[in-house]
Design a protein around this motif. Structure first.
Motif, short mmCIF file in Angstrom:
data_model
loop_
_atom_site.label_atom_id
_atom_site.label_comp_id
_atom_site.label_asym_id
_atom_site.label_seq_id
_atom_site.Cartn_x
_atom_site.Cartn_y
_atom_site.Cartn_z
N LEU A 59 -0.88 -4.06 9.23
CA LEU A 59 0.02 -3.28 8.40
C LEU A 59 1.36 -3.05 9.07
O LEU A 59 1.44 -2.81 10.28
CB LEU A 59 -0.60 -1.91 8.11
CG LEU A 59 -1.81 -1.87 7.17
CD1 LEU A 59 -2.31 -0.45 7.04
CD2 LEU A 59 -1.46 -2.44 5.81
N PHE A 64 4.48 -0.36 8.42
CA PHE A 64 4.73 0.88 7.70
C PHE A 64 6.21 1.17 7.56
O PHE A 64 7.02 0.82 8.42
CB PHE A 64 4.08 2.07 8.44
CG PHE A 64 2.60 2.13 8.33
CD1 PHE A 64 1.80 1.45 9.23
CD2 PHE A 64 2.00 2.88 7.32
CE1 PHE A 64 0.42 1.51 9.13
CE2 PHE A 64 0.62 2.95 7.22
CZ PHE A 64 -0.17 2.26 8.12
N GLY A 65 6.55 1.86 6.48
CA GLY A 65 7.87 2.45 6.35
C GLY A 65 7.91 3.76 7.11
O GLY A 65 6.93 4.18 7.72
N GLN A 66 9.07 4.41 7.07
CA GLN A 66 9.28 5.64 7.84
C GLN A 66 8.72 6.88 7.16
O GLN A 66 8.60 7.93 7.79
CB GLN A 66 10.77 5.84 8.11
CG GLN A 66 11.37 4.76 8.99
CD GLN A 66 10.72 4.69 10.35
OE1 GLN A 66 10.59 5.69 11.04
NE2 GLN A 66 10.25 3.51 10.73
N GLN A 99 0.04 11.36 4.05
CA GLN A 99 -0.31 12.12 5.24
C GLN A 99 -0.13 13.60 4.94
O GLN A 99 0.97 14.08 4.68
CB GLN A 99 0.53 11.72 6.45
CG GLN A 99 0.06 12.41 7.74
CD GLN A 99 0.69 11.84 8.99
OE1 GLN A 99 1.82 11.37 8.98
NE2 GLN A 99 -0.04 11.89 10.09
N ARG A 118 -3.16 0.36 -3.91
CA ARG A 118 -2.77 -0.96 -3.41
C ARG A 118 -2.28 -1.84 -4.56
O ARG A 118 -2.83 -1.78 -5.66
CB ARG A 118 -3.97 -1.63 -2.75
CG ARG A 118 -3.74 -3.01 -2.21
CD ARG A 118 -5.02 -3.57 -1.66
NE ARG A 118 -5.56 -4.61 -2.50
CZ ARG A 118 -6.83 -5.01 -2.46
NH1 ARG A 118 -7.68 -4.40 -1.68
NH2 ARG A 118 -7.24 -6.00 -3.23
N GLY A 129 -2.31 16.38 9.07
CA GLY A 129 -2.18 15.12 9.80
C GLY A 129 -3.06 14.00 9.28
O GLY A 129 -2.92 12.85 9.71
N PHE A 131 -5.59 6.67 2.30
CA PHE A 131 -5.19 5.53 1.48
C PHE A 131 -5.17 5.97 0.01
O PHE A 131 -6.11 6.59 -0.48
CB PHE A 131 -6.18 4.39 1.67
CG PHE A 131 -6.09 3.33 0.60
CD1 PHE A 131 -7.10 3.20 -0.33
CD2 PHE A 131 -5.00 2.49 0.54
CE1 PHE A 131 -7.03 2.24 -1.32
CE2 PHE A 131 -4.92 1.53 -0.45
CZ PHE A 131 -5.93 1.40 -1.39
N TYR A 143 0.16 5.28 1.39
CA TYR A 143 -0.71 6.21 2.08
C TYR A 143 -0.07 7.60 2.01
O TYR A 143 1.15 7.74 1.93
CB TYR A 143 -0.87 5.84 3.55
CG TYR A 143 -1.77 4.66 3.81
CD1 TYR A 143 -1.29 3.36 3.70
CD2 TYR A 143 -3.10 4.86 4.17
CE1 TYR A 143 -2.12 2.28 3.96
CE2 TYR A 143 -3.93 3.78 4.42
CZ TYR A 143 -3.44 2.50 4.31
OH TYR A 143 -4.26 1.43 4.56
N PHE A 153 0.82 -1.19 0.00
CA PHE A 153 0.00 0.00 0.00
C PHE A 153 0.87 1.26 0.00
O PHE A 153 2.00 1.25 0.48
CB PHE A 153 -0.86 0.07 1.27
CG PHE A 153 -1.66 -1.15 1.58
CD1 PHE A 153 -1.13 -2.17 2.35
CD2 PHE A 153 -2.96 -1.26 1.11
CE1 PHE A 153 -1.88 -3.29 2.66
CE2 PHE A 153 -3.72 -2.39 1.42
CZ PHE A 153 -3.17 -3.40 2.19
N ILE A 179 -4.43 10.98 7.28
CA ILE A 179 -3.79 9.86 6.59
C ILE A 179 -4.80 9.28 5.61
O ILE A 179 -5.88 8.83 6.02
CB ILE A 179 -3.32 8.78 7.57
CG1 ILE A 179 -2.30 9.36 8.56
CG2 ILE A 179 -2.70 7.61 6.81
CD1 ILE A 179 -1.89 8.40 9.66
N PHE A 221 3.70 7.27 2.89
CA PHE A 221 4.09 6.05 3.58
C PHE A 221 3.81 4.84 2.72
O PHE A 221 2.73 4.70 2.14
CB PHE A 221 3.32 5.90 4.89
CG PHE A 221 3.70 6.89 5.95
CD1 PHE A 221 2.96 8.05 6.13
CD2 PHE A 221 4.79 6.67 6.77
CE1 PHE A 221 3.31 8.97 7.11
CE2 PHE A 221 5.14 7.58 7.76
CZ PHE A 221 4.40 8.74 7.91
#
Lengths: 117, 110
Positions: free
Chosen positions: A105, A107-109, A39, A50, A43, A47, A37, A35, A45, A91
């Motif tokens: 999920l 998540f990456g940074q 932000q 996918r 703030g 989607f 996302y 996925f 978030i 993300f």
């Protein structure tokens, strides 16, 4: 254990150009979802898109598309014709496709994108 | 007509106090989640739920409890709040794939 890595901390691009954000992942699962996302500065978030690991075709939604390279465990996000409002943190995330209807999920940074006029 | 809402949006609490963060979803999803987001750590899963009456520990459950009294509602409870729990908390709902997030709650524990 699964792991998602986004090595680009921040990117700056000119409006109306194309940008690619990188993401690599690690998993032992044979089937998984990937996925992206977004932000926003407020703030929120959201989607975006996918990719199912068993599908060879790259997913596309609006001006977002993916570059899925399974042998490299890579899922890049491509944004074409960028707009100022695309400025946000993006993300990458993944989850296994389990037999249950549950999705956990990882998540990456995140990568901060700045689109300038 | 936001599908996932959170309350309160901002909260200041005192150390040792009890804090309850609430989440409501109208997506009719079975699964709900609580995350916290901190600089340098991204989004981390605290608790999740498969449906009404169920709660499960996520990756960082220590110091938190959760409650899922109905399909629509999922609460995160800090029985004894500590300054290390100062963060932004996100609730999400989802089916078997993507999750949809609420607007977040900014919690400050003094």
């Amino acid at each position: 254990a699964q792991k998602v890595t986004q090595t680009q901390t921040s990117i700056s691009v000119m409006e109306k150009t194309t940008v690619t954000m990188d993401c690599v992942y690690e998993t032992q699962d044979s089937s998984y979802f990937l996925f992206w996302y977004k932000q926003t500065a407020s703030g929120e978030i959201v989607f975006l898109i996918r990719q199912d690991s068993y599908k060879k075709e790259n997913a596309t939604v609006g001006h977002y598309s993916l570059n899925f390279q399974k042998p490299k465990s890579s899922i890049g996000l491509i944004i074409t014709a960028t707009q100022i409002e695309d400025s946000a943190v993006y993300f990458c995330a993944m989850s296994p496709i389990a037999s249950s209807s549950f999705s956990k999920l990882v998540f990456g940074q995140g990568t901060s994108l700045s689109v300038v006029p | 007509e936001a599908a996932v809402t959170q309350s309160p949006r901002n909260k200041v609490a005192v150390t040792g106090g009890k804090v309850t963060l609430s989440c409501n979803q109208t997506n009719n999803h079975n699964n709900m989640y609580w995350y916290r987001q901190d600089t340098g750590h991204g989004l981390r899963l605290i608790h999740y739920s498969y449906g009404a009456g169920s709660t499960e520990k996520g990756d960082i459950p220590d110091g938190y409890k959760a409650s899922r009294p109905s399909q629509e509602n999922f609460s995160l409870i800090l029985e004894l709040a500590t300054p290390s729990q100062t963060s932004v908390y996100f609730c999400a709902s989802g089916g078997d794939a993507e999750q949809f997030f609420g607007p977040g709650t900014r919690l400050t524990v003094l």
